[in-house]
Design a protein around this motif. Structure first.
Motif, PDB file in Angstrom:
ATOM      1  N   THR A 168       0.828  -1.207   0.000  1.00  0.00           N
ATOM      2  CA  THR A 168       0.000   0.000   0.000  1.00  0.00           C
ATOM      3  C   THR A 168       0.858   1.251   0.000  1.00  0.00           C
ATOM      4  OG1 THR A 168      -1.805  -1.126   1.172  1.00  0.00           O
ATOM      5  CG2 THR A 168      -1.771   1.284   1.255  1.00  0.00           C
ATOM      6  N   MET A 169       1.899   1.279   0.830  1.00  0.00           N
ATOM      7  CA  MET A 169       2.773   2.446   0.894  1.00  0.00           C
ATOM      8  C   MET A 169       3.564   2.623  -0.401  1.00  0.00           C
ATOM      9  SD  MET A 169       2.034   3.757   3.770  1.00  0.00           S
ATOM     10  CE  MET A 169       3.309   4.930   4.229  1.00  0.00           C
ATOM     11  N   THR A 170       3.979   1.510  -1.005  1.00  0.00           N
ATOM     12  CA  THR A 170       4.689   1.585  -2.287  1.00  0.00           C
ATOM     13  C   THR A 170       3.791   2.169  -3.367  1.00  0.00           C
ATOM     14  OG1 THR A 170       6.049  -0.337  -1.704  1.00  0.00           O
ATOM     15  CG2 THR A 170       5.917   0.255  -4.039  1.00  0.00           C
ATOM     16  N   ALA A 171       2.533   1.717  -3.380  1.00  0.00           N
ATOM     17  CA  ALA A 171       1.581   2.262  -4.350  1.00  0.00           C
ATOM     18  C   ALA A 171       1.356   3.748  -4.118  1.00  0.00           C
ATOM     19  CB  ALA A 171       0.255   1.508  -4.257  1.00  0.00           C
ATOM     20  N   THR A 172       1.308   4.156  -2.856  1.00  0.00           N
ATOM     21  CA  THR A 172       1.045   5.552  -2.518  1.00  0.00           C
ATOM     22  C   THR A 172       2.204   6.454  -2.895  1.00  0.00           C
ATOM     23  OG1 THR A 172      -0.384   4.886  -0.669  1.00  0.00           O
ATOM     24  CG2 THR A 172       0.499   7.131  -0.617  1.00  0.00           C
ATOM     25  N   PHE A 173       3.418   6.053  -2.519  1.00  0.00           N
ATOM     26  CA  PHE A 173       4.575   6.929  -2.688  1.00  0.00           C
ATOM     27  C   PHE A 173       5.228   6.834  -4.056  1.00  0.00           C
ATOM     28  CE2 PHE A 173       4.686   7.076   2.018  1.00  0.00           C
ATOM     29  CZ  PHE A 173       4.796   8.442   2.175  1.00  0.00           C
ATOM     30  N   TYR A 174       5.122   5.678  -4.718  1.00  0.00           N
ATOM     31  CA  TYR A 174       5.810   5.496  -6.001  1.00  0.00           C
ATOM     32  C   TYR A 174       4.848   5.255  -7.169  1.00  0.00           C
ATOM     33  CZ  TYR A 174      10.081   5.378  -3.287  1.00  0.00           C
ATOM     34  OH  TYR A 174      11.103   5.725  -2.464  1.00  0.00           O
ATOM     35  N   GLY A 175       3.838   4.412  -6.952  1.00  0.00           N
ATOM     36  CA  GLY A 175       2.906   4.135  -8.035  1.00  0.00           C
ATOM     37  C   GLY A 175       2.081   5.345  -8.427  1.00  0.00           C
ATOM     38  N   ALA A 176       1.568   6.068  -7.424  1.00  0.00           N
ATOM     39  CA  ALA A 176       0.724   7.237  -7.713  1.00  0.00           C
ATOM     40  C   ALA A 176       1.483   8.338  -8.462  1.00  0.00           C
ATOM     41  CB  ALA A 176       0.118   7.772  -6.416  1.00  0.00           C
ATOM     42  N   PRO A 177       2.697   8.730  -8.036  1.00  0.00           N
ATOM     43  CA  PRO A 177       3.423   9.749  -8.802  1.00  0.00           C
ATOM     44  C   PRO A 177       3.754   9.315 -10.224  1.00  0.00           C
ATOM     45  CG  PRO A 177       4.334   9.568  -6.592  1.00  0.00           C
ATOM     46  CD  PRO A 177       3.375   8.430  -6.759  1.00  0.00           C
TER      47      PRO A 177
END
Length: 308
Positions: A168-177
Protein backbone atom coordinates in the motif's frame (compact mmCIF):
# COMPACT_ATOMS: atom_id res chain seq x y z
CA UNK A 1 0.75 23.59 -0.51
CA UNK A 2 0.15 20.04 -1.74
CA UNK A 3 -2.42 18.15 0.30
CA UNK A 4 -1.59 14.54 -0.51
CA UNK A 5 0.49 12.17 1.60
CA UNK A 6 3.07 11.36 -1.07
CA UNK A 7 4.27 14.95 -1.39
CA UNK A 8 7.80 15.59 -0.10
CA UNK A 9 8.99 18.49 -2.23
CA UNK A 10 10.64 21.44 -0.50
CA UNK A 11 8.70 23.74 -2.83
CA UNK A 12 5.37 22.70 -1.30
CA UNK A 13 5.79 25.11 1.58
CA UNK A 14 8.27 27.55 3.05
CA UNK A 15 7.75 27.34 6.79
CA UNK A 16 9.77 29.96 8.64
CA UNK A 17 9.60 28.82 12.27
CA UNK A 18 12.52 27.23 14.11
CA UNK A 19 12.39 23.80 15.74
CA UNK A 20 11.23 24.96 19.19
CA UNK A 21 8.14 26.59 17.70
CA UNK A 22 7.53 24.24 14.80
CA UNK A 23 7.94 20.78 16.36
CA UNK A 24 5.04 21.10 18.86
CA UNK A 25 2.82 22.38 16.04
CA UNK A 26 3.80 19.47 13.77
CA UNK A 27 2.86 17.05 16.55
CA UNK A 28 -0.40 18.89 17.20
CA UNK A 29 -1.34 18.76 13.50
CA UNK A 30 -0.71 15.01 13.46
CA UNK A 31 -2.92 14.61 16.53
CA UNK A 32 -5.79 16.59 15.02
CA UNK A 33 -5.58 14.73 11.69
CA UNK A 34 -5.65 11.43 13.56
CA UNK A 35 -8.71 12.54 15.54
CA UNK A 36 -10.57 13.31 12.32
CA UNK A 37 -9.88 10.02 10.53
CA UNK A 38 -9.72 7.48 13.38
CA UNK A 39 -13.47 7.09 14.11
CA UNK A 40 -14.41 5.91 10.59
CA UNK A 41 -11.23 3.89 10.01
CA UNK A 42 -11.48 2.14 13.39
CA UNK A 43 -15.06 1.10 12.56
CA UNK A 44 -14.03 -0.27 9.16
CA UNK A 45 -10.96 -2.12 10.40
CA UNK A 46 -12.79 -3.68 13.35
CA UNK A 47 -15.58 -4.90 11.06
CA UNK A 48 -13.00 -6.37 8.66
CA UNK A 49 -11.52 -8.76 11.20
CA UNK A 50 -14.87 -9.93 12.59
CA UNK A 51 -16.26 -13.31 11.48
CA UNK A 52 -18.67 -12.01 8.81
CA UNK A 53 -18.81 -12.65 5.08
CA UNK A 54 -19.99 -10.28 2.36
CA UNK A 55 -20.39 -6.55 1.89
CA UNK A 56 -23.91 -6.41 3.38
CA UNK A 57 -22.97 -7.74 6.84
CA UNK A 58 -19.88 -5.51 6.79
CA UNK A 59 -22.03 -2.42 6.25
CA UNK A 60 -24.35 -3.67 9.00
CA UNK A 61 -21.42 -3.79 11.44
CA UNK A 62 -20.45 -0.28 10.37
CA UNK A 63 -23.98 0.92 11.06
CA UNK A 64 -23.95 -0.67 14.51
CA UNK A 65 -20.60 0.96 15.33
CA UNK A 66 -21.92 4.32 14.15
CA UNK A 67 -24.86 4.02 16.53
CA UNK A 68 -22.52 3.28 19.42
CA UNK A 69 -20.42 6.33 18.55
CA UNK A 70 -23.49 8.60 18.58
CA UNK A 71 -25.48 7.09 21.46
CA UNK A 72 -22.61 5.98 23.69
CA UNK A 73 -19.58 8.12 22.77
CA UNK A 74 -17.76 7.37 26.00
CA UNK A 75 -17.78 3.66 25.22
CA UNK A 76 -16.78 4.20 21.59
CA UNK A 77 -13.96 6.71 22.08
CA UNK A 78 -12.68 4.86 25.12
CA UNK A 79 -12.65 1.51 23.31
CA UNK A 80 -9.59 -0.37 22.15
CA UNK A 81 -10.47 -0.04 18.47
CA UNK A 82 -10.55 3.76 18.44
CA UNK A 83 -7.61 4.25 20.81
CA UNK A 84 -5.26 1.97 18.88
CA UNK A 85 -6.30 3.37 15.50
CA UNK A 86 -5.74 6.92 16.78
CA UNK A 87 -2.27 5.93 17.93
CA UNK A 88 -1.46 4.41 14.52
CA UNK A 89 -2.38 7.51 12.53
CA UNK A 90 -0.99 9.94 15.07
CA UNK A 91 2.31 8.05 14.94
CA UNK A 92 2.34 7.92 11.14
CA UNK A 93 1.65 11.62 10.62
CA UNK A 94 3.88 12.73 13.50
CA UNK A 95 6.82 10.83 11.99
CA UNK A 96 6.04 12.16 8.48
CA UNK A 97 5.75 15.76 9.74
CA UNK A 98 8.86 15.62 11.92
CA UNK A 99 10.95 14.00 9.18
CA UNK A 100 9.93 16.78 6.81
CA UNK A 101 10.72 19.38 9.48
CA UNK A 102 14.17 17.85 9.98
CA UNK A 103 14.82 18.01 6.24
CA UNK A 104 13.86 21.70 6.29
CA UNK A 105 16.07 22.43 9.30
CA UNK A 106 19.05 20.85 7.53
CA UNK A 107 18.11 22.67 4.30
CA UNK A 108 17.85 19.52 2.19
CA UNK A 109 16.35 20.64 -1.13
CA UNK A 110 16.97 17.62 -3.35
CA UNK A 111 13.49 16.21 -3.96
CA UNK A 112 14.79 12.66 -4.45
CA UNK A 113 16.56 12.61 -1.10
CA UNK A 114 13.64 14.30 0.67
CA UNK A 115 11.24 11.71 -0.68
CA UNK A 116 13.53 8.83 0.28
CA UNK A 117 13.80 10.06 3.88
CA UNK A 118 10.10 10.84 4.28
CA UNK A 119 8.98 7.59 2.61
CA UNK A 120 11.33 5.49 4.74
CA UNK A 121 10.32 7.16 8.01
CA UNK A 122 6.56 7.30 7.39
CA UNK A 123 6.44 3.78 5.93
CA UNK A 124 8.38 2.27 8.84
CA UNK A 125 6.02 3.94 11.31
CA UNK A 126 2.82 3.05 9.45
CA UNK A 127 3.74 -0.55 8.62
CA UNK A 128 5.00 -1.44 12.09
CA UNK A 129 2.14 0.29 13.92
CA UNK A 130 -0.57 -1.22 11.71
CA UNK A 131 0.93 -4.72 11.95
CA UNK A 132 0.97 -4.40 15.75
CA UNK A 133 -2.55 -2.98 15.91
CA UNK A 134 -4.02 -5.59 13.58
CA UNK A 135 -2.44 -8.39 15.60
CA UNK A 136 -4.28 -6.97 18.63
CA UNK A 137 -7.50 -6.72 16.58
CA UNK A 138 -7.10 -10.36 15.53
CA UNK A 139 -6.89 -11.49 19.16
CA UNK A 140 -9.74 -9.30 20.34
CA UNK A 141 -12.30 -9.31 17.51
CA UNK A 142 -11.77 -12.44 15.38
CA UNK A 143 -14.40 -14.43 17.29
CA UNK A 144 -12.11 -17.26 18.42
CA UNK A 145 -12.96 -18.75 21.80
CA UNK A 146 -10.52 -17.63 24.48
CA UNK A 147 -9.59 -21.25 25.29
CA UNK A 148 -8.11 -21.82 21.82
CA UNK A 149 -7.06 -18.25 21.00
CA UNK A 150 -3.28 -17.84 20.51
CA UNK A 151 -1.67 -15.72 23.21
CA UNK A 152 -0.02 -13.61 20.52
CA UNK A 153 -0.30 -13.33 16.77
CA UNK A 154 1.99 -15.77 14.90
CA UNK A 155 4.96 -14.20 13.13
CA UNK A 156 3.50 -15.31 9.80
CA UNK A 157 0.33 -13.28 10.48
CA UNK A 158 2.28 -10.20 11.56
CA UNK A 159 4.58 -10.53 8.53
CA UNK A 160 1.60 -10.75 6.18
CA UNK A 161 0.11 -7.61 7.72
CA UNK A 162 3.44 -5.84 7.19
CA UNK A 163 3.65 -7.08 3.57
CA UNK A 164 0.11 -5.85 2.93
CA UNK A 165 0.96 -2.36 4.15
CA UNK A 166 4.32 -2.33 2.36
CA UNK A 167 2.47 -2.75 -0.96
CA UNK A 168 0.00 0.00 0.00
CA UNK A 169 2.77 2.45 0.89
CA UNK A 170 4.69 1.58 -2.29
CA UNK A 171 1.58 2.26 -4.35
CA UNK A 172 1.05 5.55 -2.52
CA UNK A 173 4.57 6.93 -2.69
CA UNK A 174 5.81 5.50 -6.00
CA UNK A 175 2.91 4.13 -8.03
CA UNK A 176 0.72 7.24 -7.71
CA UNK A 177 3.42 9.75 -8.80
CA UNK A 178 4.38 7.56 -11.78
CA UNK A 179 0.75 7.32 -12.88
CA UNK A 180 0.31 11.07 -12.43
CA UNK A 181 3.41 11.83 -14.51
CA UNK A 182 2.14 9.52 -17.25
CA UNK A 183 -1.22 11.35 -17.39
CA UNK A 184 0.51 14.75 -17.44
CA UNK A 185 3.01 13.88 -20.18
CA UNK A 186 1.01 11.52 -22.38
CA UNK A 187 -2.54 12.83 -21.97
CA UNK A 188 -1.92 16.50 -21.08
CA UNK A 189 -3.77 16.34 -17.77
CA UNK A 190 -3.76 19.28 -15.39
CA UNK A 191 -0.83 18.80 -12.97
CA UNK A 192 -2.83 19.20 -9.73
CA UNK A 193 -5.77 17.12 -10.97
CA UNK A 194 -3.47 14.28 -12.04
CA UNK A 195 -1.53 14.25 -8.76
CA UNK A 196 -4.58 14.37 -6.49
CA UNK A 197 -6.65 11.84 -8.44
CA UNK A 198 -3.80 9.33 -8.67
CA UNK A 199 -2.86 9.85 -5.01
CA UNK A 200 -6.32 8.47 -4.19
CA UNK A 201 -6.97 6.09 -7.09
CA UNK A 202 -3.73 4.08 -7.10
CA UNK A 203 -3.80 3.15 -3.38
CA UNK A 204 -7.48 2.22 -3.77
CA UNK A 205 -6.78 -0.06 -6.74
CA UNK A 206 -3.83 -1.63 -4.90
CA UNK A 207 -6.22 -2.95 -2.27
CA UNK A 208 -7.62 -5.39 -4.82
CA UNK A 209 -4.19 -7.06 -4.73
CA UNK A 210 -3.55 -6.74 -0.99
CA UNK A 211 -6.96 -8.07 0.11
CA UNK A 212 -5.90 -11.76 -0.28
CA UNK A 213 -2.81 -11.05 1.85
CA UNK A 214 -4.99 -9.61 4.62
CA UNK A 215 -7.39 -12.57 4.45
CA UNK A 216 -4.52 -15.05 4.51
CA UNK A 217 -3.04 -13.35 7.58
CA UNK A 218 -6.33 -13.47 9.48
CA UNK A 219 -7.15 -17.01 8.39
CA UNK A 220 -3.72 -18.25 9.47
CA UNK A 221 -4.30 -16.69 12.88
CA UNK A 222 -7.72 -18.35 13.16
CA UNK A 223 -6.86 -21.69 11.51
CA UNK A 224 -3.14 -22.32 11.26
CA UNK A 225 -3.43 -26.02 10.35
CA UNK A 226 -5.94 -26.03 7.47
CA UNK A 227 -5.06 -27.23 3.97
CA UNK A 228 -4.12 -24.99 1.05
CA UNK A 229 -7.47 -25.63 -0.66
CA UNK A 230 -9.33 -24.58 2.48
CA UNK A 231 -7.17 -21.47 2.68
CA UNK A 232 -8.04 -20.51 -0.91
CA UNK A 233 -11.72 -21.19 -0.23
CA UNK A 234 -11.60 -18.76 2.70
CA UNK A 235 -9.89 -16.10 0.57
CA UNK A 236 -12.61 -16.51 -2.06
CA UNK A 237 -15.38 -16.24 0.52
CA UNK A 238 -13.94 -13.16 2.23
CA UNK A 239 -12.55 -11.36 -0.82
CA UNK A 240 -15.54 -9.15 -1.69
CA UNK A 241 -15.91 -7.85 1.87
CA UNK A 242 -12.21 -7.22 2.46
CA UNK A 243 -11.46 -5.72 -0.97
CA UNK A 244 -14.46 -3.40 -0.65
CA UNK A 245 -13.61 -2.38 2.92
CA UNK A 246 -9.90 -1.84 2.32
CA UNK A 247 -10.58 0.19 -0.84
CA UNK A 248 -13.15 2.30 1.01
CA UNK A 249 -10.90 2.97 4.00
CA UNK A 250 -8.14 4.39 1.77
CA UNK A 251 -10.22 7.52 1.11
CA UNK A 252 -10.24 8.70 4.75
CA UNK A 253 -6.91 7.07 5.67
CA UNK A 254 -4.84 8.55 2.82
CA UNK A 255 -7.19 11.24 1.48
CA UNK A 256 -9.08 13.06 4.23
CA UNK A 257 -6.44 12.63 6.94
CA UNK A 258 -3.56 13.68 4.68
CA UNK A 259 -5.45 16.75 3.50
CA UNK A 260 -6.38 17.64 7.09
CA UNK A 261 -2.81 17.15 8.34
CA UNK A 262 -1.31 19.44 5.71
CA UNK A 263 -4.14 21.96 6.02
CA UNK A 264 -3.60 22.20 9.78
CA UNK A 265 0.10 22.78 9.12
CA UNK A 266 -0.71 25.52 6.64
CA UNK A 267 -3.05 27.19 9.14
CA UNK A 268 -0.74 27.03 12.14
CA UNK A 269 2.93 27.27 11.04
CA UNK A 270 4.26 30.67 9.98
CA UNK A 271 5.19 31.07 6.32
CA UNK A 272 5.84 33.92 3.86
CA UNK A 273 2.15 34.22 2.97
CA UNK A 274 0.80 34.93 6.46
CA UNK A 275 -2.72 35.41 5.11
CA UNK A 276 -3.00 31.60 5.11
CA UNK A 277 -2.57 31.42 8.90
CA UNK A 278 -5.66 30.68 11.00
CA UNK A 279 -5.10 33.74 13.20
CA UNK A 280 -4.92 36.04 10.19
CA UNK A 281 -8.04 34.50 8.66
CA UNK A 282 -9.98 34.88 11.91
CA UNK A 283 -8.85 38.50 12.27
CA UNK A 284 -10.05 39.28 8.75
CA UNK A 285 -13.36 37.49 9.39
CA UNK A 286 -13.97 39.47 12.59
CA UNK A 287 -13.13 42.72 10.82
CA UNK A 288 -15.48 41.83 7.99
CA UNK A 289 -18.33 40.98 10.38
CA UNK A 290 -17.89 44.05 12.59
CA UNK A 291 -17.21 46.53 9.76
CA UNK A 292 -20.21 48.84 9.21
CA UNK A 293 -22.08 48.41 5.94
CA UNK A 294 -22.11 51.08 3.24
CA UNK A 295 -25.66 52.15 4.12
CA UNK A 296 -24.75 52.51 7.80
CA UNK A 297 -21.71 54.60 6.83
CA UNK A 298 -23.85 56.91 4.68
CA UNK A 299 -26.42 57.37 7.43
CA UNK A 300 -23.69 58.19 9.95
CA UNK A 301 -22.13 60.70 7.55
CA UNK A 302 -25.41 62.52 6.73
CA UNK A 303 -26.97 62.56 10.21
CA UNK A 304 -26.79 66.03 11.85
CA UNK A 305 -24.37 66.44 14.70
CA UNK A 306 -25.84 67.07 18.11
CA UNK A 307 -25.63 70.64 19.32
CA UNK A 308 -24.03 71.23 22.71
Amino acid sequence: MAHHFADASWKSHEFLEGPYMRVPKEIGCALMASAIVSPIVSMMDKAMVQPITGVGPFLGKMKDAGKVMVLNPRNFFGGVSFRLTSFVYFGTFAVANLSEAALDFYKVKDDGKRKQVKVSAASAANISLLAWRDSVFARKYSGIASAVRPKKAPMRTVSMFALRDFFTMTATFYGAPLAANYLIKEHDWNHDAAELSMALAIPVVSQMATAPIHIHAMDYYNRSLVSTSERFAQIKAEYSKVAFARSLRILPAFGLSSYANNKFRELSIRQPNEDLLFTKRMTKLIQRVTRPTNSESRVAATSPKKMN
